[in-house]
Scaffold this active site. Structure first.
Site, mmCIF file in Angstrom:
data_model
loop_
_atom_site.group_PDB
_atom_site.id
_atom_site.type_symbol
_atom_site.label_atom_id
_atom_site.label_comp_id
_atom_site.label_asym_id
_atom_site.label_seq_id
_atom_site.Cartn_x
_atom_site.Cartn_y
_atom_site.Cartn_z
ATOM 1 N N SER A 131 50.849 146.638 68.541
ATOM 2 C CA SER A 131 51.755 146.388 69.658
ATOM 3 C C SER A 131 50.988 146.660 70.939
ATOM 4 O O SER A 131 49.994 147.402 70.939
ATOM 5 C CB SER A 131 52.968 147.318 69.563
ATOM 6 O OG SER A 131 53.692 147.359 70.776
ATOM 7 N N TYR A 144 57.057 155.857 69.524
ATOM 8 C CA TYR A 144 56.604 154.545 69.047
ATOM 9 C C TYR A 144 55.151 154.317 69.431
ATOM 10 O O TYR A 144 54.324 153.894 68.602
ATOM 11 C CB TYR A 144 57.496 153.451 69.636
ATOM 12 C CG TYR A 144 57.118 152.054 69.200
ATOM 13 C CD1 TYR A 144 57.458 151.589 67.937
ATOM 14 C CD2 TYR A 144 56.430 151.201 70.053
ATOM 15 C CE1 TYR A 144 57.120 150.304 67.530
ATOM 16 C CE2 TYR A 144 56.087 149.913 69.661
ATOM 17 C CZ TYR A 144 56.434 149.472 68.391
ATOM 18 O OH TYR A 144 56.083 148.203 68.005
ATOM 19 N N LYS A 148 51.703 153.764 67.138
ATOM 20 C CA LYS A 148 50.863 152.578 67.262
ATOM 21 C C LYS A 148 49.445 152.916 67.726
ATOM 22 O O LYS A 148 48.481 152.251 67.329
ATOM 23 C CB LYS A 148 51.519 151.572 68.211
ATOM 24 C CG LYS A 148 52.803 150.963 67.649
ATOM 25 C CD LYS A 148 52.550 150.202 66.361
ATOM 26 C CE LYS A 148 53.777 149.429 65.908
ATOM 27 N NZ LYS A 148 53.515 148.603 64.696
#
Length: 229
Positions: A131, A144, A148
């Site tokens: 991402s 998050y 990642k």
């Protein structure tokens, strides 16, 4: 015919990649969190094989796979599944951190570990769909983005470790992509969701298939995909 093990094939980028590979005659093995989801994936992708294992509980993956018939060879392992739960550092519970770290980072590491023997036999390819958050973290994206950023480190380490075994490793960093996850993000942000503003999953699927199809003399390490409008 190549054999591809895919997570996240139920929607978005994963669904597009699985469909493309199946339509061109490749064999796809789709990872589902439980038997009910496996049945749904089999209906969405007729002719695909399914494998059950809950990415949210990586400690149980080895046991789950040991109860099932696994492919002897895997030409590519495509980590496309992911979860997101936004919130400030001061408001995120350990449960929210574990939810994202387990699914987005620990589970991909464990699935890769368990299938490395098959990947080595095939001199296969591991693709991590990361991402933009794996390159830059912003407010309310800490857990998050941490998962990642960790996924990038996993891919970079794996690439160096497995180079001599002929295993290629690619990280793909899509910008915001039209998908159910993106709709969820917008709900969490309190914003109206307009899919037309974001990358079509088919466009990201094109980049992934391109990386898989490169001749053996080349390897895409990191691929960033951004909205063109």
């Amino acid at each position: 015919m190549s054999i591809h093990l895919i997570t996240g094939a139920g929607s978005g980028i994963g669904e597009a990649v699985a469909r493309r590979l199946r339509e061109r005659g490749d064999e796809v093995v789709l990872l589902a969190r439980d038997a009910g989801r496996a049945k749904e994936l089999a209906g969405l992708h007729p002719g695909a094989r399914t494998l059950v294992g809950d990415l949210g509980n990586p400690d149980r993956l080895a046991w789950a796979f040991a109860q099932q018939s696994l492919p002897d060879r895997i030409d590519s392992l495509l980590h496309i599944a992911g979860v997101v739960e936004l919130g400030p550092v001061g408001g995120l519970s350990p449960k929210a951190w574990h939810f994202q770290l387990n699914t987005n980072l620990v589970a991909p590491a464990e699935v890769t570990r368990l299938f490395l023997p098959q990947l080595r036999v095939a001199q296969g390819h591991v693709v991590f769909v990361n991402s933009g958050a794996g390159l830059s973290a912003h407010a309310d994206w800490s857990a998050y983005a941490a998962s990642k950023h960790g996924l990038k480190a996993l891919a970079d380490s794996l690439r160096q470790e497995e180079h001599e075994n002929g295993v290629r490793v690619t990280s793909v960093y899509p910008g915001r992509t039209a998908s159910p996850m993106q709709a969820k993000v917008h709900r969490q942000e309190g914003k109206e969701y307009d899919a037309s503003r974001f990358i079509d999953p088919e466009s990201v699927a094109t980049t992934i298939v391109m990386a898989l199809d490169l001749p053996r003399d080349a390897e895409v390490n990191d691929l960033t995909v951004r909205p063109g409008r």
